[in-house]
Design a protein around this motif. Structure first.
Motif, PDB file in Angstrom:
ATOM      1  N   GLY A 214       0.817  -1.207   0.000  1.00  0.00           N
ATOM      2  CA  GLY A 214       0.000   0.000   0.000  1.00  0.00           C
ATOM      3  C   GLY A 214       0.848   1.252   0.000  1.00  0.00           C
ATOM      4  O   GLY A 214       1.907   1.306  -0.632  1.00  0.00           O
ATOM      5  N   THR A 215       0.395   2.269   0.783  1.00  0.00           N
ATOM      6  CA  THR A 215       1.071   3.569   0.782  1.00  0.00           C
ATOM      7  C   THR A 215       1.474   3.970   2.209  1.00  0.00           C
ATOM      8  O   THR A 215       0.674   3.837   3.140  1.00  0.00           O
ATOM      9  N   VAL A 216       2.712   4.442   2.357  1.00  0.00           N
ATOM     10  CA  VAL A 216       3.167   5.036   3.627  1.00  0.00           C
ATOM     11  C   VAL A 216       3.499   6.489   3.330  1.00  0.00           C
ATOM     12  O   VAL A 216       4.361   6.775   2.502  1.00  0.00           O
ATOM     13  N   GLU A 236       6.373   7.615   0.767  1.00  0.00           N
ATOM     14  CA  GLU A 236       6.598   9.019   0.414  1.00  0.00           C
ATOM     15  C   GLU A 236       7.741   9.637   1.217  1.00  0.00           C
ATOM     16  O   GLU A 236       8.223  10.710   0.882  1.00  0.00           O
ATOM     17  N   GLY A 237       8.128   9.014   2.293  1.00  0.00           N
ATOM     18  CA  GLY A 237       9.246   9.549   3.094  1.00  0.00           C
ATOM     19  C   GLY A 237      10.533   8.794   2.824  1.00  0.00           C
ATOM     20  O   GLY A 237      10.705   8.194   1.754  1.00  0.00           O
ATOM     21  N   ASP A 238      11.435   8.831   3.810  1.00  0.00           N
ATOM     22  CA  ASP A 238      12.723   8.134   3.690  1.00  0.00           C
ATOM     23  C   ASP A 238      12.609   6.721   4.252  1.00  0.00           C
ATOM     24  O   ASP A 238      11.723   6.432   5.073  1.00  0.00           O
ATOM     25  N   VAL A 239      13.502   5.878   3.819  1.00  0.00           N
ATOM     26  CA  VAL A 239      13.642   4.559   4.440  1.00  0.00           C
ATOM     27  C   VAL A 239      14.977   4.531   5.149  1.00  0.00           C
ATOM     28  O   VAL A 239      16.020   4.766   4.538  1.00  0.00           O
ATOM     29  N   GLY A 255      11.359   9.282  -1.103  1.00  0.00           N
ATOM     30  CA  GLY A 255      12.472   9.782  -0.286  1.00  0.00           C
ATOM     31  C   GLY A 255      13.762   9.057  -0.614  1.00  0.00           C
ATOM     32  O   GLY A 255      13.908   8.455  -1.686  1.00  0.00           O
ATOM     33  N   SER A 256      14.668   9.095   0.332  1.00  0.00           N
ATOM     34  CA  SER A 256      15.984   8.483   0.122  1.00  0.00           C
ATOM     35  C   SER A 256      16.152   7.285   1.052  1.00  0.00           C
ATOM     36  O   SER A 256      15.346   7.066   1.960  1.00  0.00           O
ATOM     37  N   VAL A 257      17.201   6.540   0.795  1.00  0.00           N
ATOM     38  CA  VAL A 257      17.517   5.393   1.639  1.00  0.00           C
ATOM     39  C   VAL A 257      18.770   5.721   2.433  1.00  0.00           C
ATOM     40  O   VAL A 257      19.776   6.156   1.867  1.00  0.00           O
ATOM     41  N   ARG A 258      18.693   5.557   3.737  1.00  0.00           N
ATOM     42  CA  ARG A 258      19.872   5.843   4.570  1.00  0.00           C
ATOM     43  C   ARG A 258      20.254   4.606   5.357  1.00  0.00           C
ATOM     44  O   ARG A 258      19.421   4.008   6.040  1.00  0.00           O
ATOM     45  N   ASP A 259      21.521   4.258   5.206  1.00  0.00           N
ATOM     46  CA  ASP A 259      22.025   3.154   6.010  1.00  0.00           C
ATOM     47  C   ASP A 259      22.573   3.751   7.303  1.00  0.00           C
ATOM     48  O   ASP A 259      23.695   4.244   7.356  1.00  0.00           O
TER      49      ASP A 259
END
Lengths: 509, 279
Positions: A214-216, A236-239, A255-259
């Protein structure tokens, strides 16, 4: 409807995040303003913490000169460098860069070292109690809070436990940084967000995988778990991932992915490098600041050797001039001695005119056209001749000083009286360089003699400059030592000597 | 003693060993106070010698002060009375023997977001000051024999009526002066090398008064700013690059039409004045 495997209790880390989420929400956590001011003082004798808390309460813990005081009252003793002292200083070292909330966390999280001797255990327990009581005083009165997601925290004890756990999880704060925490969904198991579901809150999942169909609309934080983004899904935000991966099987991530783990490792590495650099700088500064009499002795002796080396070079040069051109040297010396003022004036004027004369010479040679080839001689030789004139003048003055010393009865210098030109030269050079040697000698005494050393160096520089100026003037007046116009053949220089010395002088001539 | 000379030598040796027992006691103090009900602040900073750093604090912090000092000689000063804040060091009254202050250090962070009247009195120091992020309503900087760099990395959100700099024998560099949002800037310098950089968010009208004794003055202007320099000098060379002489003043070609203008009045005895244009 979200599908999740249910458990009777929430994952501890999940609860911890909920707690931290509460900490990060100012209206809910009065501790944000619990510490009004803090003072941390550290020196070789002391490690002290002074907190001013809301409501006028204070906490002051001081380790100083073997005595531990809590709020001014003796609480026990310690030995500098023992386990308790080291642990306390380590805590202050961390606390020094922390603000209000994190500072309270660090104070609460502090635990006495395990290897304390029995005598120190009680003192350490008192410290621990005092710190926790101060740092959690505000939190104890908080009402129970129920965040979205079903996590319930009650009372200050729960928060204290969470804060202790927080200290054991470096990086969690970084993971939560800038996350929208007002609306939060926490899960500690595998979760699926179906295709028809729209989640407005931030989703935090610990120790489980998140499948999104679905959608977050907000951010997703996964700790020890993976996020799978399926076809048609949308975040819609970052992971943010801590020890996890994002598996894109279609779907959309705005959004972007941050480790976070990598970020934390990088920060820790950078902090470690900075700490080492600071430590090295501090050690270096400490060494530089420390007073060492041996340093002054070493530097003084080196300075004396340097001055004596200068003396040796000039003595060698002077001896050469005495050997090859004694007549000219003596003429320069006599001129300097007998028309000192005039020589000084001429020398000063000569110094000022050296550069214009050099340039004028070039211009004249260029303008004359026929003189252009002479430039090849003029340009290198003029500076050389000027330098030679200055050196000859300096040596002539040194010779003159030597003569003067020999011709007078100075106590302790009788051995110089019967001499020849070589002795005059050495004596004069010694006199001219004496101030430099003396300056280096007094510097051995330490920094108190800095002013005296400076004065002596100034005296030496002045003497050298005066000798060069007068000497150059004497060289000019005597036409390079060839004319005794300003001295006369039977100069007063000989007549004011004692008869025996005059004989020596005459024989030398 | 066998002779007065021997006695003198022994006394000198004893004197040379004295500082071993008179070592300095370096102490590092970090003081942090959080913003409470303060809505305006008069800040006085006094620091005699050592390295001085200043910048804006993070939100919610009134001040953060990290001070390394010799506790035998000075003591920290951090007093808040109403809206008056005193920071820095003061004499402890326990000074004894030889003392080297140069290794001291003060790092200061000041509140952002509330109006601040800032008065800095810094002695023989090296100063690195960033006023960006502070809301300055008044600024007075006195620096002794020092090497000072003042930058204004962010625009001052409030209008500053007067910014005064008094510097002695120094190397003084001020960057981003337009960010100060000041109506008038005054600089009095004794001997040294002074650089004033007028980059930053341009202001409609800024007046700068410079008085210099002996030294070099470099004025750096961003292109597009109207510049007028009025100089009253004795033996000072003036490099008027990009300026046109008109009466006693030197004007940039776009002076009349420029929407943002800086007027600099220079009084200098000996030295040089250089004008530089920056993109």
């Amino acid at each position: 409807m979200l599908r999740t495997s249910s458990r009777s209790s929430l994952h501890p880390l999940c609860a911890l995040i909920a707690g931290l989420a509460l900490l990060g929400t100012p209206p809910l956590f009065a501790q944000e303003h619990g510490v009004v001011s803090s003072e941390i003082a550290v020196s070789s004798r002391e490690a002290a913490l002074d907190l001013e808390l809301q409501g006028g309460r204070r906490l002051e813990i001081t380790f100083r000169d073997g005595q531990v005081r809590i709020d001014g009252e003796p609480a026990g003793t310690y030995t500098a460098g023992d386990a308790l002292d080291r642990s306390w200083r380590e805590l202050l070292g961390r606390a020094v860069s922390l603000d209000n909330g994190p500072l309270a966390e660090a104070l609460v999280a502090w635990a006495p070292p395990a290897d304390l001797p029995a005598a120190a255990t009680e003192l350490a327990a008192r410290l621990d109690t005092a710190l926790e009581a101060a740092a959690t005083a505000q939190a104890a009165n908080l009402p129970a809070v129920t965040p979205t997601g079903g996590v319930t925290l009650e009372g200050g004890d729960a928060l204290r436990r969470l804060l202790r756990d927080a200290a054991r999880l470096p990086g969690l704060a970084a993971a939560l940084e800038e996350l929208e925490l007002d609306r939060l969904r926490l899960y500690d198991d595998d979760v699926t967000i179906p295709a028809d579901e729209v989640v407005e809150s931030t989703v935090v999942i610990v120790d489980g995988d998140l499948d999104v169909y679905g959608t977050v609309r907000s951010d997703v934080l996964a700790i020890d778990g993976n996020v799978r983004l399926h076809e048609g899904a949308r975040i819609e935000g970052d992971v943010r991932l801590v020890d996890g991966q994002l598996d894109r099987q279609g779907g959309q991530l705005l959004g972007s992915v941050r480790d976070i783990e990598a970020d934390v490792e990088r920060v820790v590495r950078e902090s470690e490098v900075e700490r080492r650099i600071e430590e090295a700088v501090r050690r270096s500064a400490g060494r530089r600041d420390a007073f060492s009499p041996f340093r002054y002795i070493g530097e003084g002796i080196a300075g004396i050797i340097h001055a004596l080396a200068m003396f040796a070079v000039f003595a060698l040069l002077g001896s050469g001039v005495v050997f090859f051109a004694r007549d000219k040297l003596e003429t320069v010396a006599d001129t300097a001695r007998h028309v000192t003022g005039r020589a000084a004036g001429v020398g000063l004027a000569g110094l000022f005119l050296l550069v214009p004369a050099f340039i004028l010479g070039i211009i004249v040679l260029v303008v004359s056209l026929v003189g252009i080839p002479l430039l090849l001689v003029w340009i290198p030789l003029f500076p050389l001749a000027a330098f030679a004139a200055c050196v000859l003048g300096y040596l002539g003055v040194a010779h003159g000083i030597g003569e003067y010393v020999a011709s007078h009865r100075f106590e302790g210098l009788e051995w110089l009286r019967r001499s020849n030109s070589y002795y005059y030269m050495l004596t004069g050079l010694g006199a001219l360089l004496a101030a430099f040697v003396a300056a280096q000698a007094v510097s051995i005494g330490g920094p108190w003699f800095g002013v005296l050393k400076g004065l002596l160096i100034a005296l030496g520089v002045f003497a050298t400059m005066a000798a060069v100026v007068i000497g150059l003037g004497a060289v000019i007046l005597s036409r390079g030592g060839t004319s005794r116009e300003f001295v006369g053949r039977d100069a007063a220089g000989l007549s004011d000597m004692e008869p025996g010395l005059a004989d020596v002088e005459s024989s030398n001539a | 003693m066998r002779s007065p000379r021997t006695a003198a030598i022994v006394a000198s040796l004893l004197l040379a060993c004295a500082p071993v027992s008179n070592a300095q006691s370096w102490r590092t103090v970090t003081k942090v106070r959080h913003l409470a009900a303060e809505d305006q602040l008069d800040v006085n900073v006094r620091y005699g010698a050592g390295v001085f750093r200043l910048r804006a604090a993070e939100a919610g912090v009134l001040y953060r002060m990290r001070l390394r000092y010799d506790e035998d000689v000075v003591e920290p000063l951090a007093e808040l009375n109403g809206n008056d804040l005193e920071l820095g060091i003061r004499g402890s009254g326990r000074m004894r023997g030889w003392h080297k202050e140069g290794a001291g250090e003060l790092e200061l962070e000041l509140v952002r977001g509330i109006p601040v009247d800032l008065n800095l009195e810094i002695g023989a120091t090296r100063s690195i000051i960033d006023l960006g992020g502070l809301s300055l309503t008044a600024l007075d900087v006195s620096a002794g024999a020092s090497e000072s760099t003042i930058s204004v990395s962010e625009p001052n959100p409030v209008r500053l009526s007067d910014a005064r700099f008094q510097v002695g024998a120094v190397s003084f560099r001020a960057e981003g002066l337009q960010n100060l949002n000041a109506e008038r800037i005054e600089l009095k310098a004794g001997v040294g090398e002074v650089t004033l950089d007028f980059s930053g968010q341009p202001q409609e009208e800024t007046t700068v008064d410079v008085e210099m004794g002996l030294g070099s003055l470099t004025l750096r202007f961003p292109r597009g700013v109207g510049v007028r320099i009025i100089k009253n000098t004795f033996l000072a060379s003036f490099d008027s690059e990009g300026l046109l002489k008109q009466g006693d003043a030197y004007l940039s070609p776009d002076w009349e039409s420029a929407p943002r203008r800086v007027t600099v009045q220079v009084k200098a005895a000996l030295g040089s004045i250089d004008v530089q244009w920056v993109p």
